[in-house]
Design a protein around this motif. Structure first.
Motif, mmCIF file in Angstrom:
data_model
loop_
_atom_site.group_PDB
_atom_site.id
_atom_site.type_symbol
_atom_site.label_atom_id
_atom_site.label_comp_id
_atom_site.label_asym_id
_atom_site.label_seq_id
_atom_site.Cartn_x
_atom_site.Cartn_y
_atom_site.Cartn_z
ATOM 1 N N GLU A 23 32.914 -4.496 23.619
ATOM 2 C CA GLU A 23 33.756 -5.243 22.675
ATOM 3 C C GLU A 23 35.229 -5.020 22.983
ATOM 4 O OE1 GLU A 23 30.720 -5.005 18.802
ATOM 5 O OE2 GLU A 23 32.579 -3.843 18.847
ATOM 6 N N ASP A 24 35.589 -3.779 23.285
ATOM 7 C CA ASP A 24 36.985 -3.457 23.599
ATOM 8 C C ASP A 24 37.409 -4.137 24.896
ATOM 9 O OD1 ASP A 24 39.415 -2.020 22.979
ATOM 10 O OD2 ASP A 24 38.941 -0.682 24.648
ATOM 11 N N GLU A 25 36.545 -4.086 25.906
ATOM 12 C CA GLU A 25 36.855 -4.695 27.202
ATOM 13 C C GLU A 25 37.071 -6.201 27.066
ATOM 14 O OE1 GLU A 25 34.714 -5.384 31.573
ATOM 15 O OE2 GLU A 25 33.805 -4.003 30.123
ATOM 16 N N ILE A 26 36.193 -6.863 26.305
ATOM 17 C CA ILE A 26 36.309 -8.313 26.125
ATOM 18 C C ILE A 26 37.586 -8.654 25.360
ATOM 19 C CG2 ILE A 26 35.281 -10.317 24.985
ATOM 20 C CD1 ILE A 26 32.532 -9.061 25.540
ATOM 21 N N SER A 27 37.855 -7.921 24.290
ATOM 22 C CA SER A 27 39.042 -8.182 23.470
ATOM 23 C C SER A 27 40.322 -8.040 24.298
ATOM 24 C CB SER A 27 39.089 -7.231 22.277
ATOM 25 O OG SER A 27 37.926 -7.341 21.488
ATOM 26 N N ILE A 41 26.282 -15.037 22.964
ATOM 27 C CA ILE A 41 25.857 -13.639 22.907
ATOM 28 C C ILE A 41 24.340 -13.619 22.837
ATOM 29 C CG2 ILE A 41 25.979 -11.471 21.609
ATOM 30 C CD1 ILE A 41 28.581 -12.483 20.372
ATOM 31 N N LYS A 42 23.735 -12.836 23.710
ATOM 32 C CA LYS A 42 22.278 -12.688 23.683
ATOM 33 C C LYS A 42 21.927 -11.208 23.756
ATOM 34 C CE LYS A 42 20.966 -17.191 25.565
ATOM 35 N NZ LYS A 42 20.346 -17.622 24.306
ATOM 36 N N LYS A 43 21.006 -10.809 22.893
ATOM 37 C CA LYS A 43 20.545 -9.419 22.874
ATOM 38 C C LYS A 43 19.066 -9.400 23.192
ATOM 39 C CE LYS A 43 20.148 -7.136 18.903
ATOM 40 N NZ LYS A 43 18.810 -6.523 18.764
ATOM 41 N N SER A 44 18.687 -8.583 24.139
ATOM 42 C CA SER A 44 17.286 -8.460 24.515
ATOM 43 C C SER A 44 16.961 -6.995 24.728
ATOM 44 C CB SER A 44 17.008 -9.257 25.799
ATOM 45 O OG SER A 44 15.660 -9.098 26.193
ATOM 46 N N GLN A 45 16.157 -6.466 23.833
ATOM 47 C CA GLN A 45 15.771 -5.048 23.873
ATOM 48 C C GLN A 45 17.023 -4.167 23.930
ATOM 49 O OE1 GLN A 45 12.970 -4.932 27.143
ATOM 50 N NE2 GLN A 45 11.292 -5.580 25.812
ATOM 51 N N GLU A 46 17.260 -3.494 25.028
ATOM 52 C CA GLU A 46 18.382 -2.543 25.099
ATOM 53 C C GLU A 46 19.578 -3.074 25.887
ATOM 54 O OE1 GLU A 46 18.394 0.227 23.285
ATOM 55 O OE2 GLU A 46 16.502 -0.594 22.543
ATOM 56 N N ARG A 47 19.613 -4.406 26.104
ATOM 57 C CA ARG A 47 20.727 -4.982 26.836
ATOM 58 C C ARG A 47 21.373 -6.095 26.012
ATOM 59 N NH1 ARG A 47 21.301 -2.959 31.703
ATOM 60 N NH2 ARG A 47 22.932 -4.464 32.216
ATOM 61 N N VAL A 48 22.645 -6.327 26.291
ATOM 62 C CA VAL A 48 23.369 -7.417 25.642
ATOM 63 C C VAL A 48 24.165 -8.157 26.704
ATOM 64 C CG1 VAL A 48 25.317 -5.907 25.043
ATOM 65 C CG2 VAL A 48 25.000 -8.043 23.807
ATOM 66 N N ASP A 72 27.420 -8.123 31.201
ATOM 67 C CA ASP A 72 26.025 -7.710 31.020
ATOM 68 C C ASP A 72 26.002 -6.188 30.954
ATOM 69 O OD1 ASP A 72 23.307 -7.315 31.042
ATOM 70 O OD2 ASP A 72 22.910 -8.893 32.508
ATOM 71 N N ARG A 73 25.671 -5.638 29.791
ATOM 72 C CA ARG A 73 25.761 -4.195 29.597
ATOM 73 C C ARG A 73 24.556 -3.658 28.831
ATOM 74 N NH1 ARG A 73 29.638 -5.517 32.136
ATOM 75 N NH2 ARG A 73 31.815 -4.834 31.946
ATOM 76 N N GLN A 74 24.431 -2.342 28.884
ATOM 77 C CA GLN A 74 23.471 -1.654 28.028
ATOM 78 C C GLN A 74 23.950 -1.756 26.579
ATOM 79 O OE1 GLN A 74 20.580 0.017 28.717
ATOM 80 N NE2 GLN A 74 20.680 -0.437 30.922
ATOM 81 N N THR A 78 28.913 -14.105 27.361
ATOM 82 C CA THR A 78 29.756 -14.952 28.196
ATOM 83 C C THR A 78 30.929 -15.429 27.339
ATOM 84 O OG1 THR A 78 28.587 -17.001 27.621
ATOM 85 C CG2 THR A 78 27.769 -15.758 29.514
ATOM 86 N N ALA A 79 32.079 -15.546 27.933
ATOM 87 C CA ALA A 79 33.260 -15.990 27.189
ATOM 88 C C ALA A 79 34.140 -16.823 28.095
ATOM 89 C CB ALA A 79 34.032 -14.787 26.654
ATOM 90 N N GLN A 80 34.728 -17.875 27.530
ATOM 91 C CA GLN A 80 35.682 -18.669 28.277
ATOM 92 C C GLN A 80 36.796 -19.142 27.352
ATOM 93 O OE1 GLN A 80 32.301 -19.555 29.084
ATOM 94 N NE2 GLN A 80 31.857 -20.959 27.411
ATOM 95 N N LEU A 81 37.991 -19.230 27.911
ATOM 96 C CA LEU A 81 39.147 -19.722 27.184
ATOM 97 C C LEU A 81 39.412 -21.152 27.634
ATOM 98 C CD1 LEU A 81 41.420 -16.563 27.404
ATOM 99 C CD2 LEU A 81 40.368 -17.486 25.337
ATOM 100 N N ILE A 82 39.548 -22.052 26.660
ATOM 101 C CA ILE A 82 39.668 -23.483 26.958
ATOM 102 C C ILE A 82 40.989 -24.007 26.417
ATOM 103 C CG2 ILE A 82 38.580 -25.744 26.695
ATOM 104 C CD1 ILE A 82 35.983 -24.240 25.986
ATOM 105 N N ASP A 83 41.718 -24.711 27.263
ATOM 106 C CA ASP A 83 42.955 -25.357 26.840
ATOM 107 C C ASP A 83 42.595 -26.593 26.018
ATOM 108 O OD1 ASP A 83 45.231 -27.385 27.134
ATOM 109 O OD2 ASP A 83 46.152 -25.562 27.908
ATOM 110 N N VAL A 84 43.066 -26.640 24.776
ATOM 111 C CA VAL A 84 42.693 -27.719 23.861
ATOM 112 C C VAL A 84 43.181 -29.079 24.354
ATOM 113 C CG1 VAL A 84 43.183 -28.659 21.559
ATOM 114 C CG2 VAL A 84 42.524 -26.271 21.801
ATOM 115 N N GLU A 85 44.367 -29.102 24.954
ATOM 116 C CA GLU A 85 44.982 -30.375 25.331
ATOM 117 C C GLU A 85 44.180 -31.127 26.386
ATOM 118 O OE1 GLU A 85 49.258 -32.093 27.012
ATOM 119 O OE2 GLU A 85 49.090 -30.013 26.336
#
Length: 577
Positions: free
Chosen positions: A101-105, A63-70, A91-93, A73-80
């Protein structure tokens, strides 16, 4: 998730919000903040992390926040096998943070379901809690300080929560957070009790007028009914309300476990204690709670094992220190006991308790009793050594009198008095059974559970499943939607005129597979068909895989080997003429 160090409070806060959102999904196991954050910023093999947390999938990102943008990146990894079976950049305002947050969840939940089987997903997992992004950032700062659980941390948290409220007078979550900080400060003696409770009540009055749908609302009454009033029936009612809103709410699960312990319903407490460890396996407090159950059951060896692990996770957990001391007393491990209590507080009392239990002493020196007469006025004393020692001496009448006084005052330190082994000598005293009687019975709890089970119904009945199964098979045979690499649950749901939850349930029930395996089985069948066609001999294996609808080399190779037992290249070689 990794984070932007300059905005660590923000990154940690967003990560916790996503974790909390996912915990709202029943039947989805999500590891809580305490255990998840234990690996933050550490370079540890993904398989080791998965083993310690007891999970098959890891969510990783930044997660990176810069001024008025955030940017997230997210990835799901198989442990095995370390496969990244899903990844996405957002990348959003900054003003759109709640929608993001809702979209990612929701995206994470959908992908986990697609790969591991059906569970219900709500339409939204995160609602906008404030109209002010600045207020939200103050709230996250407050949260970062609150989680230090120190006098200074709670004071700083209150400061930032007040700033959040100043920016948005209608910010219910900030009021609830303030309420918790003031309540804890009152309980632990960090702020004068009356002053802290007045502030807590003022925040509760504001919060409940703004939003009583949050789990924090019924939770705010649990402490009052359970710890302050020992009104177990009302405490149970409000805990159930918390878990109805969020079945995996950590504080709700912990409260229900503690309530069942106080009632002596250990068979009911154990599943919840184990669930706490399932979702938060690296929490010292959760291991201490399990140890407490075993201790009250008289399983002192098991309790000692649990409490030892709790102390490896958090050597500063004072209640765990006392519990280990008690286990060593009951196990009569004198040498280990002496080594353990060295350089701790109340050594004289601990030694005396050991002698009373194991060496049949019955006398208590007068100077110790005089010392207790002063200490007993301190309501923040964590463990009532005075009552324990007197109960195991010839001063049982004095012990009973002191116990009764503490019960009348509803002192939390003695709430489990009926289960405490050190207080068994008092059970035979006339009047013991009349001490505080619970207004919540075993039958009250079991009847509630039966009603909840009756209310549970399948998403689709057998006839509906049979009809829809036929439609789904016809659709895949005639339209071949699996050839579209972007095919998802939503596309199939629209074609069959159902919602995503019902389609997921249908595939899981009718074919006993998850959505991705169902689709990939068609892709694999198509791949094998075109791979053996001489007209396609000029195409690469990966090209054929993409033509069959696979959109990832890793996913294709992994799925192929899982089904066929060999690599695609070995299969091609074995089946070529």
């Amino acid at each position: 998730m990794s984070n932007d160090i300059d905005n660590e409070y923000f990154c940690d806060g967003i990560t916790e919000e996503i974790i909390n959102a996912l915990t709202k999904i029943d039947k989805l196991k999500v590891i809580a903040r305490t255990s998840s954050f234990a690996f933050k910023g550490k370079d540890i093999d993904i398989r080791k992390i998965g083993g310690q947390l007891g999970v098959s999938t890891i969510l990783e990102g930044s997660i990176k926040k810069s001024q008025e943008r955030v940017r997230i990146t997210a990835q799901l990894i198989d442990v095995e096998d370390g496969t990244h079976y899903w990844s996405k950049k957002f990348d959003r305002q900054l003003k759109d943070i709640f929608d993001l947050e809702d979209e990612i969840s929701l995206a994470i939940a959908e992908e986990v379901r697609n790969n591991f089987g059906h569970f219900e997903i709500q339409e939204h997992l995160i609602e906008q809690s404030t109209s002010s992004v600045d207020a939200y950032q103050m709230y996250l700062k407050g949260r970062s300080f609150q989680l230090k659980w120190t006098p200074e941390g709670l004071n700083q948290a209150i400061h930032y929560y007040n700033q959040a409220i100043a920016l948005d007078k209608n910010y219910a979550k900030a009021y609830y957070a303030n309420l918790q900080c003031y309540g804890l400060s009152a309980m632990w003696g960090y702020i004068p009790y009356e002053e802290a409770m007045e502030s807590a009540i003022n925040n509760l009055l504001m919060a409940k007028e703004l939003d009583s749908s949050l789990p924090e609302y019924p939770l705010s009454y649990v402490g009052k009914f359970f710890w302050e009033e020992w009104d177990f029936k009302n405490a149970y009612i409000h805990i159930k309300k918390v878990l109805a809103i969020n079945p995996n709410h950590i504080d709700g699960l912990e409260a229900l476990t503690e309530l069942f312990i106080a009632l002596g319903f250990f068979d009911m407490a154990l599943p919840y204690a184990n669930k706490l460890l399932e979702v938060d396996p690296l929490s010292a407090n959760n291991h201490y709670t399990l140890a407490h159950i075993h201790y009250f059951q008289g399983l002192f060896d098991k309790a000692l094992e649990n409490v030892d692990y709790a102390l490896t996770l958090n050597p500063e957990l004072e209640l765990a220190h006392h519990l280990k001391c008690f286990c060593l007393i009951w196990l009569n491990k004198k040498q280990q006991f002496q080594e353990f209590i060295n350089n701790t507080s109340l050594i004289e009392e601990k030694n005396l308790l050991f002698r009373l239990v194991n060496e049949k002493h019955s006398d208590v020196p007068r100077q110790i009793i005089e010392k207790w007469s002063r200490l007993s006025k301190d309501k923040t004393m964590l463990v009532p050594y005075d009552v324990f020692i007197l109960a195991n001496s010839h001063h049982t009448a004095t012990a009973f009198s002191l116990l009764k006084e503490m019960i009348d005052q509803r002192r939390g330190q003695i709430i489990n008095y009926r289960q405490e082994p050190f207080l068994k000598p008092l059970h035979k005293i006339n009047g013991f059974t009349e001490l505080h009687r619970s207004n919540l019975s075993f039958n009250d709890i079991t009847s509630t559970k039966k009603d909840e089970e009756k209310a549970t119904a399948n998403v689709l009945d057998k006839d509906q499943i049979k009809t829809l199964k036929g439609k789904l098979l016809s659709y895949f045979k005639e339209e071949e939607p699996f050839l579209n690499p972007q095919l998802n649950l939503n596309v199939v749901a629209q074609v069959l005129e159902l919602n995503n939850n019902k389609i997921s349930f249908l595939i899981n029930q009718a074919f006993d597979v998850n959505f991705n395996d169902f689709v990939n089985s068609y892709r694999l069948k198509h791949f094998k068909l075109i791979a053996l066609d001489a007209n396609n001999s000029h195409l690469t294996i990966l090209g054929l895989a993409y033509d069959s609808g696979f959109n990832s080399k890793t996913v294709f190779n992994t799925y192929f080997k899982k089904i066929e037992g060999v690599t695609p290249r070995a299969w091609m070689k074995a089946n070529s003429l």
